[in-house]
Design an enzyme around this catalytic site. Structure first.
Site, PDB file in Angstrom:
ATOM      1  N   THR A 236      12.388  -0.274  -4.031  1.00 26.95           N
ATOM      2  CA  THR A 236      12.235  -1.171  -5.179  1.00 26.95           C
ATOM      3  C   THR A 236      10.758  -1.395  -5.484  1.00 26.95           C
ATOM      4  O   THR A 236       9.957  -1.613  -4.568  1.00 26.95           O
ATOM      5  CB  THR A 236      12.940  -2.517  -4.894  1.00 26.95           C
ATOM      6  OG1 THR A 236      14.315  -2.219  -4.659  1.00 26.95           O
ATOM      7  CG2 THR A 236      12.810  -3.487  -6.052  1.00 26.95           C
ATOM      8  N   CYS A 324     -17.404   0.780  16.019  1.00 27.22           N
ATOM      9  CA  CYS A 324     -17.277   0.536  17.447  1.00 27.22           C
ATOM     10  C   CYS A 324     -16.162   1.425  18.003  1.00 27.22           C
ATOM     11  O   CYS A 324     -15.000   1.235  17.708  1.00 27.22           O
ATOM     12  CB  CYS A 324     -16.945  -0.930  17.670  1.00 27.22           C
ATOM     13  SG  CYS A 324     -17.207  -1.396  19.356  1.00 27.22           S
TER      14      CYS A 324
END
Ligand code: PLP
Length: 390
Positions: A236, A324
């Site tokens: 949907t 990182c």
């Protein structure tokens, strides 16, 4: 403290006009756009209009627009569609500087039966086109090259590449997530087969993306189920967000001039002043073929994370050129692919502006950056060493 937001390549503020347009579809107008009743049908009509707005931004046909959930989904859908439509072909070409949405998928496919060519770039981030063209073969299922790089803003000659790729009968996809809304795009006069967009990079909300699929391109759906989106993506529809995307597409057409004049001038002022006021600083990327809103500035001999932390104390938001990984700071794959030296890549900061930035904000940042850099350099052993050596 009001943020001074210069991280628009990460995400953008949803335009107030977009919010206004979306609100009723969360409350009163909640019908399912595929329902037979008029209550749902009215939402369906609004989705049709949104599709037309996006198509008109791209110079495309409404039926060439597929709504997805984000840029990543659009990229993944395009690449998977091409390899499933051409199961006999086992080669893919992309570049070394793609967003992880394409790069990581390429690396995954390389471990799962595909040969994947990652085209290199030079020191300014420009693609080695000869290398790319030499790798095209009858076994190539798709070539995917981003239109503009999210870290440096470098614009790639995708129209030119698409033409050569089409002559070989190969599908061409571009990740245009950073390009749409900043540079003009006209699919009517283009050899590009598929193109990805992300709503949250152009003042629409998060959770909505677009994949342009040129009429006639072989396509195999990823999500199967209901016949939403012409049977190409079941589920949907995300009505409110699609409607927001349609409004954002209209706004983009209105503000593209501002982006290319006022915003470009603000970016240039910021960049020129930073380079003038901060010794050992330089710009990463192609200075000419570049998005109007982006500059990636390397401040040598210090860490980008440290710079961001001090900028944050003034409410200035930007991004660094390192990520990182396993506890250590690694320069980004884009800066590494360009061969930016470690000492510069580590201290790289990406400023990405939008139509909401003002001259006062630029002046504030120009004022605050030199002492931030100076302070961190006083604590940096690399800076001390460099000073002694010079
Ligand atoms: N492609 C590029 C060039 C991007 O910059 C981004 C997001 O940063 C994406 C794809 C992923 O878009 P999304 O966050 O909508 O999945």
């Amino acid at each position: 403290m009001k943020p001074i937001y210069m991280d628009n390549n990460a995400t953008t503020r949803v335009a107030p006009e977009v919010v206004q347009e979306m609100l009723p579809y969360f409350s009163d107008l909640y019908g399912n756009p595929s329902s037979m009743h008029a209550f749902g049908g009215n939402v369906g009509a609004k989705l049709k209009a949104a599709r037309e707005h996006v198509a008109s931004l791209l110079g495309a046909l409404p039926e060439e627009i597929l709504f997805t959930s984000c840029g990543t989904e659009s990229d993944s859908t395009a690449i998977h569609a091409a390899i499933r439509a051409h199961p006999e072909k086992k080669h893919i070409i992309t570049t070394r500087v793609e967003h992880p949405a394409v790069k990581n998928l390429g690396e995954h496919l390389a471990k799962n039966g595909y040969r994947v060519t990652f085209v290199p770039v030079d020191r300014q981030g420009r693609l080695d086109l000869d290398y790319l063209y030499k790798k095209l073969s009858d076994d190539t299922a798709i070539v995917s090259v981003m239109w503009a790089n999210n870290e440096t803003g470098t614009i790639f000659p995708v129209e030119e590449i698409a033409k050569t790729v089409r002559e070989r009968g190969i599908v061409f996809h571009t990740d245009a997530v950073q390009a749409v809304g900043k540079i003009p795009i006209d699919m009517a006069d283009s050899a590009i087969d598929m193109l990805s967009i992300s709503g949250h990079k152009l003042h629409a909300p998060k959770g909505i993306g677009v994949l342009y699929i040129r009429k006639g391109t072989k396509f195999a759906p990823f999500l199967m189920g209901g016949h939403q989106e012409g049977g190409r993506r079941a589920g949907t529809e995300n009505s409110a967000s699609i409607i927001g995307m349609g409004r954002a597409a209209q706004l983009v057409m209105e503000y593209m001039d501002d982006e290319n004049t006022r915003v470009r001038a603000l970016r240039d002022k910021l960049e020129t002043e930073l380079l003038k006021r901060v010794p050992n600083s330089m710009v990463n990327g192609d200075p000419e073929n570049r998005l109007p809103n982006t500059t990636s500035v390397a401040f040598e001999f210090i860490e980008g994370e440290g710079i961001l932390l001090l900028m944050d104390q003034y409410g200035i938001c930007a991004s660094s050129g390192s990520a990182c990984t396993s506890g250590s700071l690694e320069p980004s794959h884009v800066l590494r692919a360009m061969g930016v030296p470690f000492t510069a890549a580590h201290g790289s900061i990406r400023y990405s502006l939008s139509i909401y930035n003002t001259e006062e904000e630029i002046d504030f940042v120009i004022d605050k950056m030199p002492p931030i850099i100076e302070r961190l350099r006083q604590m940096s052993p690399f800076w001390q060493q460099a000073q002694k050596a010079s």
